[in-house]
Design a protein around this motif. Structure first.
Motif, PDB file in Angstrom:
ATOM      1  N   GLN A 147      -0.338  -5.577  -2.668  1.00 44.82           N
ATOM      2  CA  GLN A 147      -1.502  -4.763  -2.322  1.00 44.82           C
ATOM      3  C   GLN A 147      -1.355  -3.322  -2.814  1.00 44.82           C
ATOM      4  O   GLN A 147      -1.425  -2.380  -2.031  1.00 44.82           O
ATOM      5  N   HIS A 175      -5.288  -2.771  -2.111  1.00 39.51           N
ATOM      6  CA  HIS A 175      -5.577  -2.020  -0.890  1.00 39.51           C
ATOM      7  C   HIS A 175      -6.655  -0.988  -1.206  1.00 39.51           C
ATOM      8  O   HIS A 175      -6.564  -0.275  -2.203  1.00 39.51           O
ATOM      9  N   GLU A 213       0.820  -1.210   0.000  1.00 36.56           N
ATOM     10  CA  GLU A 213       0.000   0.000   0.000  1.00 36.56           C
ATOM     11  C   GLU A 213       0.853   1.259   0.000  1.00 36.56           C
ATOM     12  O   GLU A 213       0.375   2.326  -0.372  1.00 36.56           O
ATOM     13  N   ASP A 240      -2.474   0.226  -4.150  1.00 35.52           N
ATOM     14  CA  ASP A 240      -3.697   1.004  -3.961  1.00 35.52           C
ATOM     15  C   ASP A 240      -3.971   1.757  -5.257  1.00 35.52           C
ATOM     16  O   ASP A 240      -3.134   2.523  -5.713  1.00 35.52           O
TER      17      ASP A 240
END
Length: 380
Positions: free
Chosen positions: A253, A282, A232, A255
């Motif tokens: 993850q 994310h 993230e 974003d």
């Protein structure tokens, strides 16, 4: 389709929406939320407007490349969040103009529905157990919780007991669980905690160490069988590259509001697939970012699960991703899954009147500051 207007709207609880309109009247929405730094991202749009008003909105890749490379200084959370919001809005605009979903423009779906998880809070096993049941009643099959509020370099091993007990309380309610260390835990205790959590068999441990401690993460990855998730706070494929090359991460993850939008996250996901690494974007954010995640999830073979900020979330002041939707049924959750929106663009319709109204009075948001028992600064 000539870009005529690029607007930004800072709205509660902590999100930044982007609206792009062409001279022909086509409109697209994106999300450039960077929690606690919204004003900085809005500032980055000054140069993006100068560059791209008058540009052909259909040339998404050209705009992305110029937006990323054209300013000489590139990358980082502020510039990439601004580019992310613009990129999402352009995909939404193009899909709407052509009357097809973004997932169709990306080559079509590999899945019709997307499994989601939600965050839970609580300091005691009974509290997280109740929170897990509330999420289960909403329709979730999996949740995520923070591992701990603080573990310093040499905390007492007894401090790990509470983490394990809370995780076990969630599993006892029949839900799978991801455990977020949030970069709060230092390496000696992270090793101990990962060993203790193995008996719980979580879906993953997230940010067991801060991403800048790549050597420590590499050591930890060799010591645990629990899948390691992170990303993230990484913003481009080049940020993810060393983690993939060194075999550190099992679930990435990125974003979509921070990591270059739909265009870049699709490239990051494809790169991860070559390393047999899964994608779980994310997204503790708003409806536009979540809708963008669904487009990526539906077209990405190595996608596994999606974060969803649905209701009873922290620090929202009563706002969640449903607040700004004109049709709130589009994100309906059934047995842990959300159907991929069939509508054009990102597949959502926003309440623009409400967005403009709330943006007028919103004063912004700042990250809370936490401290350990001895008064030292602690990671959020």
């Amino acid at each position: 389709m000539t870009i005529e207007r690029i607007e930004t709207f800072a709205v509660p609880p902590r999100w930044l929406f982007v609206r792009v309109e062409t001279k022909e009247g086509a409109v697209g929405w994106g999300e450039a939320s960077l929690e606690g730094h919204g004003e900085a991202v809005e500032g980055a749009f000054v140069s993006l407007r100068e560059r791209f008003i008058g540009h052909d909105a259909a040339e998404i890749e050209e705009i992305w490349q110029i937006g990323y490379r054209g300013g000489f200084y590139r990358g980082g959370p502020v510039l990439m969040s601004a580019l992310s919001g613009l990129d999402q809005a352009l995909w939404d605009l193009k899909g709407r103009a052509l009357g097809v979903p973004v997932w169709q423009l990306l080559g079509g779906r590999v899945r019709d529905q997307v499994e989601c998880y939600a965050w839970i809070g609580g300091d005691r096993p009974d509290e997280v157990g109740e929170a897990a049941l509330a999420r289960k009643a909403q329709g979730f099959r999996a949740v995520k919780m923070n591992a701990t509020s603080e573990l310093n370099w040499l905390s007492s091993p007894r401090d790990l007991d509470g983490v394990v007990a809370r995780a076990a309380a969630v599993k006892a309610k029949g839900l799978d669980i991801g455990i977020d260390f949030h970069g709060r835990v230092h390496k000696p205790m992270a090793r101990r905690l990962a060993k203790r959590l193995a008996e719980i068999e979580p879906l993953f441990i997230e940010e067991p160490l801060l991403s800048e401690n790549i050597e420590g993460l590499e050591q930890l990855s060799r010591m645990t069988t629990i899948p390691i998730a992170l990303g993230e706070r990484l913003y481009t494929r080049w940020d993810f590259k060393p983690f993939l090359e060194r075999g550190i991460v099992d679930i990435i993850q990125p974003d979509l509001a921070h990591a270059g939008g739909i265009s870049e996250v699709r490239r990051i996901a494809a790169m991860a697939e070559a390393y047999d690494v899964a994608l779980a974007p994310h997204c503790p954010l708003g409806p536009i970012a979540f809708a963008s995640c669904l487009q990526i999830a539906s077209t990405t073979p190595n996608f596994v699960i999606e974060e969803m900020s649905l209701g009873i979330h922290y620090n929202t002041g009563g706002h969640d991703l449903m607040t700004y939707l004109a049709d709130k049924s589009v994100f309906a959750l059934t047995d842990g899954f959300v159907q991929v929106p069939p509508g054009p663009g990102l597949g959502i319709d926003l309440d623009e009147t409400l967005i403009r109204e709330l943006a007028r009075d919103f004063k912004g948001w700042r990250n809370p500051i936490f401290r350990t028992k001895d008064g030292n600064f602690a990671e959020w």
